[in-house]
Design an enzyme around this catalytic site. Structure first.
Site, PDB file in Angstrom:
ATOM      1  CB  CYS A  88      -0.979  -0.244   1.222  1.00  0.00           C
ATOM      2  SG  CYS A  88      -2.304   1.023   0.763  1.00  0.00           S
ATOM      3  CG  HIS A 198      -3.997  -3.632   2.442  1.00  0.00           C
ATOM      4  ND1 HIS A 198      -3.077  -3.126   3.373  1.00  0.00           N
ATOM      5  CD2 HIS A 198      -4.648  -2.551   1.921  1.00  0.00           C
ATOM      6  CE1 HIS A 198      -3.424  -1.925   3.494  1.00  0.00           C
ATOM      7  NE2 HIS A 198      -4.128  -1.535   2.536  1.00  0.00           N
ATOM      8  CD  GLU A 200      -2.178  -6.323   4.698  1.00  0.00           C
ATOM      9  OE1 GLU A 200      -2.233  -5.089   5.242  1.00  0.00           O
ATOM     10  OE2 GLU A 200      -1.844  -6.784   3.633  1.00  0.00           O
TER      11      GLU A 200
END
Length: 217
Positions: A88, A198, A200
């Site tokens: 990001c 992202h 994650e």
């Protein structure tokens, strides 16, 4: 989607005050990495991989990074061919400059280019989107073309400016996504990889992507 298991490699999540380091830690641990959150120079240098998260304004992230000597850590690792991955705003600060609300801030300049406002009717770009993965991408290996990734951002790089004319150097692999108009969604450039989205927060697809990175360490 069947998730392959990554070897147990040591990864440091750089703690410089910006980015959800706990989410990154959990996602990396989930795919089998040994994870430590720290800004300690020696530990960050010794790890097999360094993950640089980032949430918030470009200028604030750059200030926090420099206060933590993160710019020095990233530069020294890359000079030695040691893997670094940005996520990001952790990707955006790798470019030459960022412009937010008319204010220009110098980035790390690992890649030339400008991070500017998204050129779309709806901003921020928040939610799931597909990408157009670069041909031969190792980052997206094994992932279907229609896999979706989670984005949350109002700024992006719309033009890739780095030209590689040396036939002995591999050209960076640049992956694109579209929100309004195309923007850079991921880059693979030697030891330096990065994603605008992202991983994650991207479910099984993000987990496989992190596994792919760890497998290169």
């Amino acid at each position: 989607m069947e998730l392959t298991t990554a070897p147990r490699k040591k990864v440091v999540v750089l703690d410089y005050g910006f980015g959800n380091v706990r989410s990154a830690e959990r996602a990396l641990a989930h795919v089998g990495a040994e994870v430590e959150i720290t800004r300690d120079y020696d530990r960050a240098m010794a790890a097999e991989g360094l993950l640089v998260p980032g949430v918030g304004a470009f200028a604030a992230c750059m200030r926090g990074l420099k206060e933590a000597r993160g710019d020095w850590i990233i530069g020294r690792r890359l000079a030695g061919g040691r893997p670094v991955m940005g996520i990001c705003v952790g990707m955006q600060i790798l470019f030459g400059r960022g412009i937010e609300h008319g204010v220009e801030t110098e980035g790390l300049d690992e890649w030339p280019g400008t991070v500017g406002p998204l050129k779309a009717d709806v901003v921020p770009h928040m939610g799931w989107n597909t990408v157009d993965a670069a041909e031969g991408s190792a980052l997206f290996a094994g992932l279907p073309a229609d896999a979706r990734y989670y984005f949350v951002h109002s700024y992006a790089v719309h033009d890739w400016e780095l030209e590689t004319s040396n036939p002995h150097m591999a050209a960076p692999k640049v992956t694109w996504a579209t929100h309004g108009r195309p923007f850079v969604a991921a880059v693979e450039n030697g030891p330096l990889w990065a994603t605008q989205f992202h991983p994650e927060k991207s479910g099984d697809a993000g987990a496989q992507l992190l596994t792919n990175w760890i497998n290169t360490l």
